[in-house]
Design a protein around this motif. Structure first.
Motif, short mmCIF file in Angstrom:
data_model
loop_
_atom_site.label_atom_id
_atom_site.label_comp_id
_atom_site.label_asym_id
_atom_site.label_seq_id
_atom_site.Cartn_x
_atom_site.Cartn_y
_atom_site.Cartn_z
N HIS A 261 0.86 -1.18 0.00
CA HIS A 261 0.00 0.00 0.00
C HIS A 261 0.90 1.23 0.00
CE1 HIS A 261 -3.94 1.86 0.41
NE2 HIS A 261 -3.30 2.82 1.06
N ASP A 303 -3.07 5.61 -1.46
CA ASP A 303 -3.83 6.76 -0.96
C ASP A 303 -3.66 7.90 -1.95
OD1 ASP A 303 -4.47 5.42 1.44
OD2 ASP A 303 -2.59 6.04 2.35
N TRP A 330 -6.21 -1.32 -5.33
CA TRP A 330 -7.02 -0.96 -4.17
C TRP A 330 -6.75 0.51 -3.82
CZ3 TRP A 330 -10.22 -4.84 -3.53
CH2 TRP A 330 -9.80 -6.13 -3.84
N HIS A 332 -7.60 4.13 -1.81
CA HIS A 332 -8.20 4.92 -0.74
C HIS A 332 -8.23 6.36 -1.23
CE1 HIS A 332 -7.05 1.89 2.67
NE2 HIS A 332 -7.90 1.39 1.80
#
Length: 427
Positions: A261, A303, A330, A332
């Motif tokens: 991430h 992010d 993925w 955010h």
């Protein structure tokens, strides 16, 4: 009624909430509600305040203690709420002695917050910038969580122009390697199958320790000295701080899960500069390409902020393009919201409706990428760590839904039958 902890925000807060719950229970506290807040966005703070009001309506006789980043940054605001009995700082909440005292007068004598007599009776919040220690709280496991979290690092030395978190967490500080390894051994001995190393700025781990070890060294040592640990993850990494040992671990250690991430925040160099980020667009793309070359099955999350001050449609288009150029799965996504006291709050603001509209477009781009990713697994067999409510996670963190009941906390090898755009479906 026992001790209930309501957690907002990051994985670090999840770790600390578990430690708070254990400390309060060990202290014999009862009918206690702890709200562990987040301050990453104004919306996170608003949600915490809303939750506090609701909790008071539902539990009028409970003691409500508010802590976490929002409480550290805005203690007077929370202390002024009639629903709140006490406000604790981020350092104080990890002190077991605080939970043994009703009012903690001895600590207040040292801290002496300047909130007026009435509010001072509620507040125990010290100067987080003076804190130097980060010792992991020794936990045996995590209630209601299949994976366990270890706080390897806390605080941040960087000052991104949009971020208030350093003022809630203080300066960067690292837990000793030996303490982290000991914590990992303890968790695995209790039956934990997956551990997540977490921190505010995890890739800065070690810079304040003797010899300045890097995060990759910590990863290698945990895997070496806890050979019975099946899965290790990292909570979030900064592409500006990838070290050679960490790259080597991703390339050669299958127990380091193939998921990264990334704290990217934007895809345009001018916006990154105004955010005071330390990487460029090209460096982000290069880092993803390098990691994928070393570990072909790796999957990326990220992010990204939309509507940062001065962001034009052209700037935003470069953030949209990052989904394909970095191969992000993925996402955010956060529409920018100004945080008082930050440099970005004083910059020319992008209208809120535009920030939200761009967030919707980026979310849609991410949804399409996720669906393509999930479709690749249909018909394959995957190792899945089972969670509660018939759910689980693959090694690359894809969510799996089982049609039949599975015991929680086991790694099973299962066939993926279908996907619904959000999850993989397994027998």
């Amino acid at each position: 009624m026992g001790v209930d902890v309501v957690t907002f925000g990051c994985r670090l807060n999840i770790h600390e909430s578990e430690a708070i719950k254990r400390a309060a229970e060990d202290a014999g506290r009862d009918n206690l509600i702890v709200v562990n807040t987040c301050a990453v966005t104004a919306e996170a703070t608003r949600q915490a305040r809303q939750s506090i009001r609701r909790l008071r309506r539902d539990r009028p006789d409970a003691t409500i203690v508010v802590t976490g980043c929002a409480a550290q940054i805005e203690p007077a605001r929370f202390a002024a709420m009639p629903e709140v009995d006490r406000v604790l700082g981020n350092h104080e909440k990890m002190n077991a002695e605080v939970w043994r005292a009703d009012r903690a007068e001895t600590m207040r004598a040292e801290i002496t917050p300047a909130f007026g007599v009435d509010l001072a009776e509620k507040v125990v919040v010290g100067d987080i910038m003076t804190v130097r220690d980060t010792a992991p709280f020794m936990l045996d496991g995590f209630d209601k969580h299949t994976r366990a979290f270890i706080k390897a690092q806390d605080g941040c030395d960087h000052r991104c122009t949009f971020c208030v978190i350093p003022f809630g967490r203080g300066n960067s500080r690292s837990a000793p390697m030996g303490a982290i390894v000991a914590q990992a051994r303890r968790l695995v001995a209790s039956g934990v199958k997956e551990i997540v190393l977490t921190g505010v700025d995890l890739t800065s781990w070690g810079t304040d320790l003797p010899g300045g070890p890097k995060l990759g060294t910590l990863v290698a040592q945990v895997l070496k000295h806890v050979p019975e640990l099946p899965r290790l993850r990292l909570s979030s990494i900064d592409v500006a701080e990838l070290d050679s040992a960490l790259l080597d671990a991703y390339a050669n250690e299958p127990r380091l899960m193939p998921y990264a991430h990334l704290s990217l925040q934007a895809g345009d160099d001018l916006i990154l500069k105004r955010m005071k980020r330390r990487h460029s667009r090209a460096q982000a793309i290069e880092a993803c390409a390098k990691l994928r070359d070393l570990r072909p099955d790796i999957v990326f999350g990220a992010d990204i902020i939309t509507g940062f001050p001065t962001e034009t449609e052209e700037h935003f288009a470069r953030s949209l393009d990052l989904v394909e150029e970095c191969g992000l799965t993925w996402l955010h996504i956060f529409p920018y919201s100004p945080r008082g006291g930050t440099p970005a709050a004083r910059m020319p603001q992008t209208p809120r409706d535009i920030a939200k509209e761009r967030a919707r477009r980026l979310i849609a781009r991410g949804d399409a990428a996720r669906k393509r990713h999930l479709a690749r697994f249909v018909g394959s067999h995957q190792r899945v760590l089972t969670e509660a409510n018939g759910m689980g996670r693959t090694e690359d963190f894809s969510l799996v839904k089982f049609t039949a009941a599975r015991p929680r906390g086991e790694i099973v090898y299962t066939r993926i039958e279908a996907e619904d755009g959000e999850t993989l479906l397994a027998a």
